[in-house]
Write an enzyme that holds these catalytic residues in place. Structure first.
Site, PDB file in Angstrom:
ATOM      1  N   SER A 121       0.871  -1.166   0.000  1.00 47.78           N
ATOM      2  CA  SER A 121       0.000   0.000   0.000  1.00 47.78           C
ATOM      3  C   SER A 121       0.907   1.215   0.000  1.00 47.78           C
ATOM      4  O   SER A 121       2.120   1.095   0.181  1.00 47.78           O
ATOM      5  CB  SER A 121      -0.850   0.012   1.255  1.00 47.78           C
ATOM      6  OG  SER A 121       0.016   0.149   2.367  1.00 47.78           O
ATOM      7  N   LYS A 122       0.312   2.364  -0.186  1.00 51.09           N
ATOM      8  CA  LYS A 122       1.086   3.589  -0.199  1.00 51.09           C
ATOM      9  C   LYS A 122       1.919   3.706   1.072  1.00 51.09           C
ATOM     10  O   LYS A 122       3.081   4.057   1.053  1.00 51.09           O
ATOM     11  CB  LYS A 122       0.152   4.773  -0.310  1.00 51.09           C
ATOM     12  CG  LYS A 122       0.370   5.508  -1.600  1.00 51.09           C
ATOM     13  CD  LYS A 122      -0.388   6.768  -1.617  1.00 51.09           C
ATOM     14  CE  LYS A 122      -0.048   7.495  -2.902  1.00 51.09           C
ATOM     15  NZ  LYS A 122      -0.910   8.568  -3.190  1.00 51.09           N
ATOM     16  N   ARG A 123       1.268   3.384   2.177  1.00 50.22           N
ATOM     17  CA  ARG A 123       1.951   3.512   3.471  1.00 50.22           C
ATOM     18  C   ARG A 123       3.145   2.582   3.556  1.00 50.22           C
ATOM     19  O   ARG A 123       4.095   2.826   4.272  1.00 50.22           O
ATOM     20  CB  ARG A 123       0.963   3.194   4.598  1.00 50.22           C
ATOM     21  CG  ARG A 123       0.683   4.390   5.464  1.00 50.22           C
ATOM     22  CD  ARG A 123      -0.127   4.006   6.664  1.00 50.22           C
ATOM     23  NE  ARG A 123       0.710   3.469   7.718  1.00 50.22           N
ATOM     24  CZ  ARG A 123       0.323   2.490   8.520  1.00 50.22           C
ATOM     25  NH1 ARG A 123      -0.841   1.925   8.359  1.00 50.22           N
ATOM     26  NH2 ARG A 123       1.112   2.074   9.482  1.00 50.22           N
ATOM     27  N   HIS A 124       3.054   1.485   2.829  1.00 51.35           N
ATOM     28  CA  HIS A 124       4.138   0.518   2.910  1.00 51.35           C
ATOM     29  C   HIS A 124       5.029   0.562   1.691  1.00 51.35           C
ATOM     30  O   HIS A 124       5.447  -0.461   1.159  1.00 51.35           O
ATOM     31  CB  HIS A 124       3.569  -0.878   3.157  1.00 51.35           C
ATOM     32  CG  HIS A 124       2.985  -0.996   4.519  1.00 51.35           C
ATOM     33  ND1 HIS A 124       1.645  -1.125   4.728  1.00 51.35           N
ATOM     34  CD2 HIS A 124       3.565  -0.930   5.729  1.00 51.35           C
ATOM     35  CE1 HIS A 124       1.423  -1.152   6.026  1.00 51.35           C
ATOM     36  NE2 HIS A 124       2.572  -1.031   6.656  1.00 51.35           N
TER      37      HIS A 124
END
Ligand code: GLU
Length: 627
Positions: free
Chosen positions: A310-313
C-alpha cells in the site's frame, strides 16, 4: 493503476472495507476457487508452455488511467515488454478508460512520462497510433457495440432490464440466506428476443449480460494459467456477468477481451488479482469462437509483513522513485526480480541486469504466490549508477542533480521548521546538527516556485562528483555529505573536538623529520597555523586547486601529532604519538564526520567557505581552556 479486488466486477464484486484488503484476502479469494490437481502430464505441458514462444509475441500493458504507475504495474509492463522484445514481437500500450467516473485527469500524461523515463518503449499506443488502433477504449465504443450485438444475435448474451434497486434487493436477500458472493439471479434471461428488442427500442434502460448458464451457453470456465496451472472456479461461482453497462460503456471484461483479440495479443501477463476474472474472459473468447491468449498471472506484491503493498508501505508511484534519485535501470532491475529470476540460485551481482540483458535472459518461469518485496533497491541502483558513471558521467549527473536538490530542499525545510517534525522522523536527529546552507548553495539564477530550483546545480554536481561511488539514492547521499551542503554548527565543533581529544595529552608540531624539537601547541594554535598557510593561496579557481592545496597542506598535515597517554589496556606503559594532521583538517571541515577526501572537498567548498570553517572551529574552542 492496477485495479484492486475492490474492482472485480460482476457477481464477484464485493466491496471490501480497506482494512480487509490484505494479501490474506488474496489467499482467501484464491482458496475459494479450487485449483484442479496437477497430474504429471499437466505439469509437463505447463513446463513446455513456459519456454519462450518460437514466434513473435504481441503483448500489451493495459492500465486504467485511474492512478499513476506503481511498482506492481511497472513490473507488469516490464514483463510484457520483455516477452515481446525477447521474441522479436511488439509491445503495445492500451488505455482502459471505460470507467469514466474514476479517471484521474493527469494519469494518461503521467503514464507516458513514467514509461518513457523507465525506458519501456511501446510499438503501438494511444499517443503514437498503430495498425490496430484506436488504443484508448473510450474511442472504441462502436467496436464494442457491434460485438455485443453479435452475441445478442446468437443468444449468447441478453439484455437485462433490472433496476439497480432490484439488484441490490436480490443481493441483500441472497446474503441473508448465507451466500457470501451472490450473483445475478437470471431474472431477465428468459425474456424473448422480440420483447427485449422492443423494450430496448422504446428506450428502456438496460445492461447486457453474458449468458453463462442454460441454453445458448457453452460456457466452460476451465483454463490453464502459465503460473497457476489449470484453474477452474467452483460451479455456480460465475454468474451471467455484465458486458455492457447501462451507460453504453463496455465492462472491463468485455472490452479487454475484444481488444486483446482484435489487437492480436498472444500473451497476457498481469497481476494475480485478475486470475478470478479470467474464466469469464475465456468464456467470452469461446463464445466468439476466438482463441484466447496465453495467460500468466504473476503473484501480488506484499510488504515484509505479507500485507498487500500500500502507499503507506512503500508502494509509491514511479515518479517518486525518480524524485528520490533512483535510476530507471536500477528500478527496472529491482522490479524484474520480484517474482522472476534470471536463473535458479542467481544472487547478488549476477542479478544486476540492464534492460537489454533482461531481454536476453527472459523466460516465463514466474514465482507462484505472493511476492514479498525485497530490499535490494539501493544495492541495484548503486550498481547501475556505477555502470552509468563509467559510460556517461555527464548524463548521470544530469539525472541525479534534480533529486539531490529535492532531497536538500526537504531536509532544509525540516531544519528550518524543526517544530513540525514528528518524533518518528528519522531526519530529526540530523537536522539538529545542521547550521545554515553553505552560501554557494544559493542558485545564481533562482527563479520559479520550486524550492529545489533555488540551489546551485553546478555546485551540487561538484559535490556529487566528490563522493559518487557511495551514491545509492538522493536522500542518503545528502545525509552522508551534509556538511558539503550545510555549514557546521559551532556547538558541534566544540563537542567533537572534546570527544576526539579526550584521551590525548597534548598536540604538537614537529618541525622536520630530523629535528625532533617538538612544539607543544593548543588546538587553537594549530588552527591558526592552518589558516595562515591557506591565506596565501588566492581564492580564484585556477589558484585554489587540489595541487596547490596539497603542496601547502601536505607538509603541514604530516607535521602534526598528538601524544596519547598509554591506555590502561595497553601493555606498554609509554605514551604514544599519533599523526593528527588529517584529523585536525577533518575537524575544521566536517566536525570529524565521515565524508569524501578532504582536499578535494576544500576545492569544492572554495576558499571563502573553507576559511569560514576554520574561523568558526577556532572560535568554538577559543574560550575552551581544555583545548
Ligand atoms: N485495465 C486493467 C488494469 O488496470 C488491465 C488488466 C489486464 O491486464 O487485463 O490493470
Amino acid at each position: 493503476m492496477m485495479r484492486s479486488f475492490q474492482h472485480v466486477g460482476g457477481p464477484l464484486r464485493r466491496v471490501l472495507p480497506r482494512a480487509q484488503l490484505t494479501a490474506g484476502t488474496a489467499n482467501w479469494i484464491f482458496k475459494r476457487f479450487a485449483f484442479a490437481g496437477r497430474p504429471e502430464k499437466v505439469e509437463q505441458k505447463l513446463n513446455q508452455a513456459k519456454a519462450l514462444p518460437t514466434s513473435p509475441a504481441r503483448t500489451r500493458f493495459a492500465p486504467s488511467p485511474t492512478g499513476y504507475l506503481h511498482l506492481g504495474s511497472l513490473r507488469t509492463a516490464l514483463f510484457n515488454y520483455l516477452l515481446a522484445k525477447a521474441t522479436g514481437g511488439q509491445f503495445l500500450l492500451r488505455l482502459e478508460d471505460t470507467d469514466q467516473t474514476r479517471i484521474v485527469s493527469d494519469a494518461e500524461q503521467r503514464l507516458y512520462e513514467d514509461m518513457k523515463w523507465a525506458g519501456l518503449k511501446w510499438d503501438e499506443g494511444p499517443d503514437i497510433g498503430g495498425k490496430f488502433g484506436p488504443y484508448k477504449q473510450s474511442e472504441r465504443l462502436p467496436i464494442y457495440r457491434q460485438h455485443v450485438k453479435e452475441l445478442l444475435g446468437q443468444d449468447k448474451a441478453y439484455r437485462c432490464f433490472c433496476s439497480p434497486e432490484r439488484l441490490d434487493e436480490v443481493k441483500k436477500l441472497a446474503m441473508t440466506a448465507g451466500e457470501d458472493m451472490p450473483g445475478y439471479d437470471g431474472h431477465c434471461s428468459h425474456i424473448p428476443a422480440s420483447e427485449s428488442e422492443h423494450r430496448a427500442a422504446s428506450g428502456e434502460a438496460h445492461c447486457v449480460r453474458f449468458r453463462t448458464h442454460g441454453s445458448g451457453s457453452n460456457f466452460k470456465p476451465l483454463f490453464s494459467d502459465l503460473v497457476y496451472g489449470a484453474y477452474k472456479p467452483p460451479p455456480g461461482s460465475v454468474d451471467d456477468f455484465i458486458i455492457m453497462k447501462r451507460d453504453g460503456f463496455p465492462t472491463y471484461h468485455f472490452a479487454n477481451v475484444v481488444d486483446d483479440h482484435l489487437m492480436e495479443i498472444t500473451h497476457v501477463i498481469r497481476g494475480a488479482e485478475w486470475l478470478v476474472s479470467t474464466p469469464r474472459h475465456v468464456g467470452l473468447y469461446d463464445a466468439f469462437g476466438w482463441q484466447s491468449p496465453t495467460f500468466a498471472h504473476v503473484g501480488l506484491l506484499t510488504d515484509q509483513n505479507k500485507q498487500k503493498l500500500s502507499k503507506r508501505h512503500g508502494d509509491i508511484d514511479i515518479a517518486s522513485y525518480r524524485n528520490k534519485g533512483y535510476l530507471p535501470e536500477g528500478l527496472l532491475n529491482y522490479v524484474v526480480l520480484l517474482g522472476w529470476s534470471p536463473g535458479k540460485g542467481t544472487k547478488g551481482t549476477s542479478e544486476v541486469m540492464g534492460l537489454q540483458e533482461m531481454v536476453e535472459k527472459f523466460h516465463l518461469r514466474f514465482t507462484r504466490g505472493d511476492i514479498r518485496v525485497s530490499n535490494k533497491l539501493d544495492f541495484l541502483n548503486s550498481k547501475h549508477k556505477a555502470k552509468f558513471l563509467a559510460q556517461s558521467p555527464e548524463d548521470l549527473q544530469a539525472q541525479v542533480v534534480p533529486p539531490l536538490s529535492l532531497a536538500i530542499s526537504k531536509l532544509e525545510q525540516k531544519r528550518a521548521e524543526p517544530a513540525q517534525l514528528s518524533e518518528e522522523d528519522a531526519d530529526k536527529s540530523i537536522t539538529a546538527t545542521l547550521d545554515q546552507l553553505v552560501p554557494t548553495m544559493a542558485s545564481p539564477r533562482s527563479n520559479g516556485d520550486d524550492a529545489s530550483n533555488h540551489y546551485n546545480a553546478a555546485y551540487i554536481g561538484k559535490v556529487f562528483e566528490l563522493d559518487q561511488k557511495t551514491y545509492a539514492n538522493a536522500a542518503s547521499y545528502v545525509r552522508r555529505n551534509r556538511y558539503l551542503f550545510w555549514t557546521v554548527p559551532t556547538e558541534l565543533y566544540r563537542q567533537t573536538l572534546n570527544d576526539g581529544m579526550q584521551e590525548l595529552d597534548y598536540l604538537f608540531l614537529r618541525a622536520s623529520e630530523s629535528d625532533k624539537t617538538d612544539a607543544k601547541m593548543s588546538a587553537v594554535e594549530i588552527t591558526t597555523v592552518f589558516a595562515d598557510a591557506l591565506r596565501g593561496i588566492p581564492a580564484d579557481e585556477s589558484s585554489w586547486t587540489k595541487e596547490r592545496l596539497e603542496e601547502v597542506l601536505n607538509p603541514l598535515i604530516k607535521s602534526i601529532f598528538a601524544m596519547r597517554s598509554a591506555s590502561e589496556a595497553s601493555s606498554s606503559a609509554k605514551t604514544e604519538e599519533e599523526p593528527w594532521g588529517f584529523h585536525m583538517l577533518r575537524w575544521f571541515l566536517f566536525a570529524l564526520q565521515p565524508g569524501p577526501a578532504l582536499i578535494p572537498s576544500m576545492v569544492v567548498l572554495g576558499k571563502e567557505e573553507t576559511m569560514n570553517r576554520i574561523r568558526k572551529a577556532t572560535d568554538s574552542i577559543a574560550c575552551d581552556s581544555s583545548a
